[in-house]
Design a protein around this motif. Structure first.
Motif, short mmCIF file in Angstrom:
data_model
loop_
_atom_site.label_atom_id
_atom_site.label_comp_id
_atom_site.label_asym_id
_atom_site.label_seq_id
_atom_site.Cartn_x
_atom_site.Cartn_y
_atom_site.Cartn_z
N TRP A 41 -0.19 15.71 -15.26
CA TRP A 41 -0.21 15.98 -13.82
C TRP A 41 -1.55 15.56 -13.22
CZ3 TRP A 41 4.38 16.52 -12.09
CH2 TRP A 41 5.36 17.13 -12.86
N SER A 42 -1.70 14.25 -13.09
CA SER A 42 -2.90 13.70 -12.45
C SER A 42 -2.46 12.67 -11.42
CB SER A 42 -3.83 13.07 -13.49
OG SER A 42 -3.18 12.04 -14.19
N VAL A 43 -3.30 12.48 -10.42
CA VAL A 43 -2.96 11.60 -9.29
C VAL A 43 -4.11 10.64 -9.04
CG1 VAL A 43 -2.39 11.51 -6.84
CG2 VAL A 43 -1.53 13.39 -8.22
N ASN A 44 -3.79 9.37 -8.86
CA ASN A 44 -4.79 8.39 -8.43
C ASN A 44 -4.89 8.49 -6.91
OD1 ASN A 44 -4.97 7.66 -11.08
ND2 ASN A 44 -4.04 5.65 -10.85
N LEU A 45 -5.90 9.20 -6.44
CA LEU A 45 -6.01 9.49 -5.02
C LEU A 45 -6.17 8.24 -4.17
CD1 LEU A 45 -8.43 12.58 -5.15
CD2 LEU A 45 -5.94 12.59 -4.84
N ASP A 46 -6.90 7.25 -4.68
CA ASP A 46 -7.11 6.03 -3.90
C ASP A 46 -5.82 5.22 -3.77
OD1 ASP A 46 -7.16 5.52 -6.62
OD2 ASP A 46 -9.19 4.73 -6.63
N THR A 47 -5.09 5.07 -4.86
CA THR A 47 -3.82 4.34 -4.80
C THR A 47 -2.84 5.01 -3.86
OG1 THR A 47 -4.06 3.45 -7.04
CG2 THR A 47 -1.83 3.58 -6.16
N LEU A 48 -2.71 6.33 -4.00
CA LEU A 48 -1.78 7.08 -3.16
C LEU A 48 -2.22 7.02 -1.70
CD1 LEU A 48 0.74 8.88 -3.22
CD2 LEU A 48 -0.78 10.85 -3.49
N GLY A 49 -3.51 7.22 -1.45
CA GLY A 49 -4.02 7.23 -0.08
C GLY A 49 -3.86 5.89 0.62
N TRP A 50 -4.22 4.79 -0.05
CA TRP A 50 -4.11 3.48 0.57
C TRP A 50 -2.66 3.05 0.72
CZ3 TRP A 50 -7.61 1.40 3.43
CH2 TRP A 50 -8.96 1.64 3.19
N SER A 51 -1.79 3.46 -0.20
CA SER A 51 -0.37 3.15 -0.06
C SER A 51 0.20 3.82 1.18
CB SER A 51 0.40 3.62 -1.30
OG SER A 51 -0.04 2.96 -2.47
N ILE A 52 -0.13 5.09 1.37
CA ILE A 52 0.34 5.81 2.56
C ILE A 52 -0.26 5.19 3.82
CG2 ILE A 52 0.28 8.03 3.76
CD1 ILE A 52 0.35 9.37 0.99
N ALA A 53 -1.55 4.86 3.77
CA ALA A 53 -2.21 4.28 4.94
C ALA A 53 -1.56 2.96 5.35
CB ALA A 53 -3.69 4.06 4.64
N MET A 54 -1.23 2.11 4.38
CA MET A 54 -0.58 0.84 4.71
C MET A 54 0.85 1.04 5.20
SD MET A 54 -2.86 -1.48 4.38
CE MET A 54 -3.95 -0.21 5.01
N GLY A 55 1.53 2.07 4.67
CA GLY A 55 2.85 2.40 5.18
C GLY A 55 2.80 2.86 6.62
N VAL A 56 1.83 3.70 6.94
CA VAL A 56 1.66 4.17 8.32
C VAL A 56 1.29 3.01 9.24
CG1 VAL A 56 0.24 5.62 9.82
CG2 VAL A 56 1.06 6.52 7.63
N LEU A 57 0.43 2.11 8.76
CA LEU A 57 0.06 0.94 9.55
C LEU A 57 1.28 0.07 9.84
CD1 LEU A 57 -2.09 -0.90 10.84
CD2 LEU A 57 -2.43 -1.94 8.57
N PHE A 58 2.12 -0.11 8.85
CA PHE A 58 3.36 -0.88 9.04
C PHE A 58 4.24 -0.26 10.11
CE2 PHE A 58 7.87 -0.79 7.44
CZ PHE A 58 8.25 -2.00 8.00
N LEU A 59 4.46 1.05 10.03
CA LEU A 59 5.29 1.74 11.02
C LEU A 59 4.67 1.65 12.42
CD1 LEU A 59 6.24 4.94 8.99
CD2 LEU A 59 7.69 2.95 9.45
N TRP A 60 3.35 1.82 12.50
CA TRP A 60 2.67 1.78 13.80
C TRP A 60 2.77 0.41 14.43
CZ3 TRP A 60 -1.81 -0.87 15.43
CH2 TRP A 60 -2.27 -0.48 16.69
N LEU A 61 2.55 -0.65 13.65
CA LEU A 61 2.59 -2.01 14.17
C LEU A 61 3.98 -2.37 14.69
CD1 LEU A 61 0.43 -3.96 11.56
CD2 LEU A 61 -0.15 -3.51 13.94
N PHE A 62 5.01 -2.05 13.91
CA PHE A 62 6.37 -2.42 14.31
C PHE A 62 6.85 -1.55 15.46
CE2 PHE A 62 6.22 -5.18 10.85
CZ PHE A 62 7.35 -5.98 10.84
N ARG A 63 6.42 -0.30 15.49
CA ARG A 63 6.79 0.55 16.63
C ARG A 63 6.11 0.05 17.90
NH1 ARG A 63 5.16 5.16 19.45
NH2 ARG A 63 6.89 6.52 20.07
N LYS A 64 4.86 -0.33 17.78
CA LYS A 64 4.13 -0.86 18.94
C LYS A 64 4.78 -2.14 19.43
CE LYS A 64 -0.46 -2.27 20.50
NZ LYS A 64 -1.88 -2.49 20.12
N ALA A 65 5.20 -3.00 18.49
CA ALA A 65 5.86 -4.24 18.87
C ALA A 65 7.18 -3.97 19.57
CB ALA A 65 6.07 -5.11 17.64
N ALA A 66 7.92 -2.97 19.08
CA ALA A 66 9.21 -2.64 19.69
C ALA A 66 9.04 -2.07 21.09
CB ALA A 66 9.96 -1.65 18.81
N LEU A 67 8.04 -1.22 21.28
CA LEU A 67 7.82 -0.59 22.59
C LEU A 67 7.31 -1.59 23.62
CD1 LEU A 67 6.20 2.82 21.52
CD2 LEU A 67 8.55 2.42 22.31
#
Length: 272
Positions: A41-67
């Motif tokens: 039960w260990s977590v790579n905080l950097d991998t998890l954090g940057w993966s989530i950050a890039m996922g959020v960036l993807f959603l934000w960019l495409f939502r902004k483009a749609a709006l």
């Protein structure tokens, strides 16, 4: 951060790990030895954090483009998102032979998300780890796809979808029969068929994960080795290598997306 080239390389290739230590309890590992002693039960905080950050960036960019979408002259962001969508739709249309409205959005998500995670490789190798060190983080690796935990997480998600659609389309009996009687349609060869088909099935997520990880990790190692050179030599080698990754980064995202589509297309084929 590091006193020798070996320590420098180890520092940049080590993840920021949070987990259970047998003697110290729940800690953030500060040495390679502590990392090795971490439990399951260990977590790579950097991998998890940057993966989530890039996922959020993807959603934000495409939502902004749609709006901000307009029927008039499109802006840069709208043109870029429309190009991505049309490119992915064309790839799905040519590669996927079933009928499933989920495949195109899934392929788009995989392509853009993996591309954004890969693109972190363009950030100079010392900037983010250096900032993290100032805030007390002993290690910090910013490219999630250069971590096998990240790529295997993606590929296992695809593998679950392969199993789900194989059973949904063919049924439990049909899927089992396909494994048991392919490639040799004879009951006496069922054990041999099962061995081959199960190995082939397990090889799909393994090849997906290792292909992406291997290419991104190798590129990261080269960037780190270049950073050890004198300043004048860094620019001579770093710029061409970064330009080369203009091709490598989207190519690896494209390959991961296409293989996912191909595997899911095979899962939708009912041979019985």
């Amino acid at each position: 951060m590091a006193n020798t080239p070996v320590e420098y390389i180890q520092h940049h290739l080590q993840n920021l790990v949070f987990g259970s230590h047998p003697e110290k309890g729940w800690i953030i590992a500060h040495t390679p030895e502590e990392v090795k002693q971490m439990g399951f039960w260990s977590v790579n905080l950097d991998t998890l954090g940057w993966s989530i950050a890039m996922g959020v960036l993807f959603l934000w960019l495409f939502r902004k483009a749609a709006l901000s979408a307009s029927t008039k002259v499109p802006g840069f962001l709208q043109s870029l998102t429309e190009m991505c969508i049309e490119f992915v739709e064309g790839t799905v249309r040519d590669t996927f032979h079933g009928r499933n409205p989920l495949i195109a959005p899934l392929a788009l998500t995989i392509f853009v998300w993996v591309f954004l995670m890969n693109s972190l490789k363009w950030v100079p190798v010392d900037i983010i780890p250096g900032l993290a060190h100032l805030f007390g983080a002993p290690y910090f690796k910013i490219v999630p796809t250069a971590d096998p935990n990240g790529t295997f997480g993606l590929s296992l998600g695809v593998f679950v979808l392969i199993l789900f659609y194989s059973i949904k389309i063919k049924g439990v009996g049909g899927f089992t029969k396909e494994l048991a009687f392919t490639p040799f349609n004879h009951w006496a060869l069922v054990p041999f068929n099962l061995f081959l088909e199960i190995i082939g099935l397990l090889a799909k997520p393994l090849s997906l994960a290792l292909r992406l990880f291997g290419n991104m990790y190798a590129g990261e190692v080269v960037f780190i080795l270049i950073a050890l050179l004198p300043f004048w030599a860094q620019w001579v080698l770093n710029v061409p290598w970064a330009i080369f990754h203009i091709l490598v980064i989207p190519l690896q995202a494209f390959i991961f997306m296409v293989l996912t589509i191909v595997y899911l297309s095979a899962a939708h084929e009912d041979h019985h």
